[in-house]
Motif scaffolding. Structure first.
Motif, PDB file in Angstrom:
ATOM      1  N   ASP A 301      37.742  47.960  25.550  1.00  0.00           N
ATOM      2  CA  ASP A 301      39.044  47.614  25.793  1.00  0.00           C
ATOM      3  C   ASP A 301      38.657  46.798  27.236  1.00  0.00           C
ATOM      4  N   LEU A 302      39.834  46.524  27.811  1.00  0.00           N
ATOM      5  CA  LEU A 302      39.654  45.462  29.125  1.00  0.00           C
ATOM      6  C   LEU A 302      40.177  46.774  30.154  1.00  0.00           C
ATOM      7  N   VAL A 303      39.271  46.239  31.468  1.00  0.00           N
ATOM      8  CA  VAL A 303      39.323  47.233  32.630  1.00  0.00           C
ATOM      9  C   VAL A 303      39.974  46.271  33.839  1.00  0.00           C
ATOM     10  N   ASP A 304      40.835  46.793  34.575  1.00  0.00           N
ATOM     11  CA  ASP A 304      41.249  45.741  35.933  1.00  0.00           C
ATOM     12  C   ASP A 304      40.284  45.946  36.787  1.00  0.00           C
ATOM     13  N   THR A 305      40.263  45.111  37.752  1.00  0.00           N
ATOM     14  CA  THR A 305      39.398  44.953  38.681  1.00  0.00           C
ATOM     15  C   THR A 305      40.261  44.610  39.702  1.00  0.00           C
ATOM     16  N   PRO A 306      39.881  44.774  41.106  1.00  0.00           N
ATOM     17  CA  PRO A 306      40.442  44.185  42.339  1.00  0.00           C
ATOM     18  C   PRO A 306      40.082  42.872  42.540  1.00  0.00           C
ATOM     19  N   SER A 307      39.175  42.060  41.902  1.00  0.00           N
ATOM     20  CA  SER A 307      38.635  40.752  42.180  1.00  0.00           C
ATOM     21  C   SER A 307      39.850  39.832  41.684  1.00  0.00           C
ATOM     22  N   PRO A 308      40.281  39.073  42.668  1.00  0.00           N
ATOM     23  CA  PRO A 308      41.434  38.046  42.410  1.00  0.00           C
ATOM     24  C   PRO A 308      41.092  36.978  41.250  1.00  0.00           C
ATOM     25  N   GLN A 390      29.299  36.004  39.360  1.00  0.00           N
ATOM     26  CA  GLN A 390      29.990  37.079  38.700  1.00  0.00           C
ATOM     27  C   GLN A 390      29.316  38.143  37.911  1.00  0.00           C
ATOM     28  N   ALA A 391      28.633  37.418  36.948  1.00  0.00           N
ATOM     29  CA  ALA A 391      27.669  38.252  35.854  1.00  0.00           C
ATOM     30  C   ALA A 391      26.716  38.901  36.836  1.00  0.00           C
ATOM     31  N   ASP A 392      26.171  38.329  37.537  1.00  0.00           N
ATOM     32  CA  ASP A 392      24.998  39.022  38.374  1.00  0.00           C
ATOM     33  C   ASP A 392      25.599  40.006  39.123  1.00  0.00           C
ATOM     34  N   SER A 393      26.665  39.916  39.919  1.00  0.00           N
ATOM     35  CA  SER A 393      27.302  41.067  40.725  1.00  0.00           C
ATOM     36  C   SER A 393      27.624  42.107  39.904  1.00  0.00           C
ATOM     37  N   LEU A 394      28.252  41.647  38.723  1.00  0.00           N
ATOM     38  CA  LEU A 394      28.823  42.906  37.955  1.00  0.00           C
ATOM     39  C   LEU A 394      27.684  43.850  37.486  1.00  0.00           C
ATOM     40  N   PHE A 395      26.514  43.067  37.136  1.00  0.00           N
ATOM     41  CA  PHE A 395      25.243  43.742  36.389  1.00  0.00           C
ATOM     42  C   PHE A 395      24.869  44.659  37.591  1.00  0.00           C
ATOM     43  N   ARG A 396      24.701  43.985  38.868  1.00  0.00           N
ATOM     44  CA  ARG A 396      24.273  44.978  40.046  1.00  0.00           C
ATOM     45  C   ARG A 396      24.928  46.287  40.171  1.00  0.00           C
ATOM     46  N   VAL A 397      26.284  46.235  40.290  1.00  0.00           N
ATOM     47  CA  VAL A 397      27.471  47.382  40.547  1.00  0.00           C
ATOM     48  C   VAL A 397      27.119  48.203  39.458  1.00  0.00           C
ATOM     49  N   VAL A 398      27.216  47.798  38.137  1.00  0.00           N
ATOM     50  CA  VAL A 398      27.108  48.903  37.172  1.00  0.00           C
ATOM     51  C   VAL A 398      25.576  49.380  37.129  1.00  0.00           C
ATOM     52  N   TYR A 399      24.786  48.829  37.206  1.00  0.00           N
ATOM     53  CA  TYR A 399      23.133  49.143  37.332  1.00  0.00           C
ATOM     54  C   TYR A 399      23.043  50.138  38.475  1.00  0.00           C
ATOM     55  N   GLU A 400      23.629  49.900  39.532  1.00  0.00           N
ATOM     56  CA  GLU A 400      23.513  50.902  40.471  1.00  0.00           C
ATOM     57  C   GLU A 400      24.475  52.299  40.229  1.00  0.00           C
ATOM     58  N   ARG A 446      36.112  48.932  37.982  1.00  0.00           N
ATOM     59  CA  ARG A 446      37.436  49.067  38.739  1.00  0.00           C
ATOM     60  C   ARG A 446      37.421  48.863  40.316  1.00  0.00           C
ATOM     61  N   GLN A 447      36.299  49.307  40.678  1.00  0.00           N
ATOM     62  CA  GLN A 447      36.031  49.155  42.089  1.00  0.00           C
ATOM     63  C   GLN A 447      35.272  47.839  42.527  1.00  0.00           C
ATOM     64  N   TRP A 448      35.054  47.096  41.633  1.00  0.00           N
ATOM     65  CA  TRP A 448      34.184  45.682  41.822  1.00  0.00           C
ATOM     66  C   TRP A 448      35.077  44.571  42.327  1.00  0.00           C
ATOM     67  N   ASP A 449      34.796  44.124  43.313  1.00  0.00           N
ATOM     68  CA  ASP A 449      35.483  42.971  43.789  1.00  0.00           C
ATOM     69  C   ASP A 449      34.602  41.877  44.264  1.00  0.00           C
ATOM     70  N   MET A 450      34.562  40.788  43.527  1.00  0.00           N
ATOM     71  CA  MET A 450      33.454  39.547  43.763  1.00  0.00           C
ATOM     72  C   MET A 450      33.664  39.263  45.151  1.00  0.00           C
ATOM     73  N   ALA A 451      34.905  38.986  45.752  1.00  0.00           N
ATOM     74  CA  ALA A 451      35.069  38.622  47.045  1.00  0.00           C
ATOM     75  C   ALA A 451      34.296  39.334  48.045  1.00  0.00           C
ATOM     76  N   LYS A 452      34.137  40.594  47.958  1.00  0.00           N
ATOM     77  CA  LYS A 452      33.467  41.389  48.788  1.00  0.00           C
ATOM     78  C   LYS A 452      31.976  42.089  48.423  1.00  0.00           C
TER      79      LYS A 452
END
Length: 454
Positions: A301-308, A390-400, A446-452
């Motif tokens: 499914d789709l999940v919302d993120t705070p990333s604009p 963005q993919a690199d950042s998301l991978f790191r967030v989920v990995y951690e 849901r907590q991932w924000d690329m800008a931050k």
């Protein structure tokens, strides 16, 4: 009224998307050539299901979607989900047929028709219930003549069974009822009935509600034995032949048994036999390749993120009863790179950004004791909604997020050093399956924000 041109376009589009599926499956179950037809199922249950599907598609063409309720389970498409949907749709129609407000209801199986047999236990249960060969009397997702995003607000409503909340594509539909045996997510608080109860099988909850309402009617409607027996099968396989049953599972099974063709037998014997038959079929996956293993029990499914820049991310979760090593042996080259190539083709087809494969298998230790091993395969793509950064950042967030969950006891897979960028495989011996892993991944996204992101 929708034109025949619109219907033809939808059918042609469906044929293009599903080249392996016979085109007649999308045409009101009325193929133009007799050679393409399959013998219809035998009995009232199959006849009702086939006729209901035909009426739904005819009403869709006539722009009468607002008269219909879709009863839908989860997209994993297991026997419990399918049985719950069929049971409640049958009940809604038949319990109101002699009233001033008869309801039109149909079970929607949220999987494709050609994926139904990837669960052999479903095939056996449907054969036992005398349904049409090839499942042509069932409505599946790839046979919907309109995208759920546009169809959902036109419907009278939907009913969720074995499913706590609707997929994003159904979010515009009115939720009339919910039956689930998992965690209440607070969705549709005014739905009625709205039942959340810890049972081995959701079919127990749905069948109990059906029987309670049936027995209060001035005159009971006809209850086909084929439906009763598929309900018993769903409860049996989910409860291990009642070994893992709750009181509600047992009591419902007893009530169903009395009305079924098994009524002259002991409940425990019937449920044990059904569990043996269906569980044996469930294990018969020897001929499935990697792609079929990936899609046979897949949810996403789709999940919302705070990333604009990336307000939504698509997640997918596959459950596979084999180790990654064994799956690799099922590829044409029998090597790691080919497994990931097949996996990449599948995830590209489904349009997911993050995919998690949850493998489980049994092995024996040096003392000969059985050990249950689980694996988590994490991959992130950069070609759908997100770019490489963005993919690199998301991978790191989920990995951690997964690594930090100490209760899992994750250990790098023995060939983790051979993995490519944005690929990771862990093994663990906890009991954490999809119900545990999915919330961890979803919360991280849901907590991932690329800008931050660092």
């Amino acid at each position: 009224m929708k034109s025949l041109g619109i219907l033809s376009s939808a059918l042609l589009a469906s044929a293009a998307l599903h080249p392996n599926r016979p085109a007649h499956q999308a045409i009101l179950n009325a193929p133009s050539g007799k050679s393409a037809m399959k013998p219809p199922g035998v009995g009232h249950f199959s006849e009702w299901s086939r006729e209901t599907k035909k009426r739904f598609l005819i009403d869709w063409q006539a722009s009468k979607e607002s008269e219909w309720i879709l009863v839908q389970g989860n997209e994993g498409g297991d026997l419990d989900s399918m049985t719950s949907a069929l049971t409640w749709a049958y009940h809604l129609e038949h319990s109101t047929q002699n009233t001033s407000r008869p309801l039109k209801a149909i079970a929607l199986l949220q999987t494709s028709m050609d994926a139904l047999d990837l669960r052999p236990e479903n095939k056996v249960a449907l054969q036992n219930s005398k349904m049409t060969e090839g499942h042509e009397d069932l409505l599946t997702m790839d046979e919907l003549p309109e995208d759920p995003e546009t169809l959902s607000p036109k419907l009278k409503g939907i009913v969720l069974v074995d499913h706590a909340s609707p997929l994003r594509k159904w979010s515009k539909a009115k939720i009339l009822s919910i039956f689930d045996h998992h965690v209440d997510r607070g969705v549709a608080p005014h739905a009625s009935p709205r039942v959340f109860e810890k049972t081995a099988s959701c079919s127990s909850i749905v069948a109990r509600q059906m029987l309670d309402e049936l027995e209060q009617l001035p005159e009971e409607y006809h209850m086909p034995h084929e439906l009763l027996e598929i309900i018993l099968g769903a409860i049996a396989i989910d409860s291990g032949g009642l070994r893992d049953a709750t009181e509600a599972d047992v009591h419902t099974a007893e009530r169903i048994l009395k009305r079924s063709n098994f009524s002259g037998r002991e409940l425990e014997d019937v449920m044990e036999d059904l569990d043996d038959e269906l569980s044996e079929a469930k294990k018969d996956l020897v001929d499935l390749g990697v792609r079929d293993l990936l899609r046979r029990d897949w949810k996403g499914d789709l999940v919302d993120t705070p990333s604009p820049r990336t307000p939504t991310v698509s997640l997918g979760f596959a459950s596979i009863p084999y180790s990654l090593d064994e799956q690799i042996q099922r590829t044409g080259f029998g090597e790691l790179f080919h497994w990931f190539a097949i996996h990449a083709a599948w995830t590209a087809a489904t349009g997911v950004d993050i995919d998690v494969c949850l493998n489980k298998y049994k092995t024996r230790d040096q003392n000969g004791e059985k050990r249950k091993i689980r694996e988590i395969v994490l991959t992130v793509r950069d070609d759908v909604r997100i770019d490489q950064a963005q993919a690199d950042s998301l991978f790191r967030v989920v990995y951690e997020a997964l690594e930090k969950e100490k209760s899992l006891g994750l250990k790098p897979w023995h060939k983790a050093h051979e993995l490519a960028a944005r690929e990771m495989v862990w093994s663990h011996e906890s009991d954490a399956g999809r119900k545990v892993i999915r919330p961890i991944v979803e919360d991280a996204v849901r907590q991932w924000d690329m800008a931050k992101a660092p």
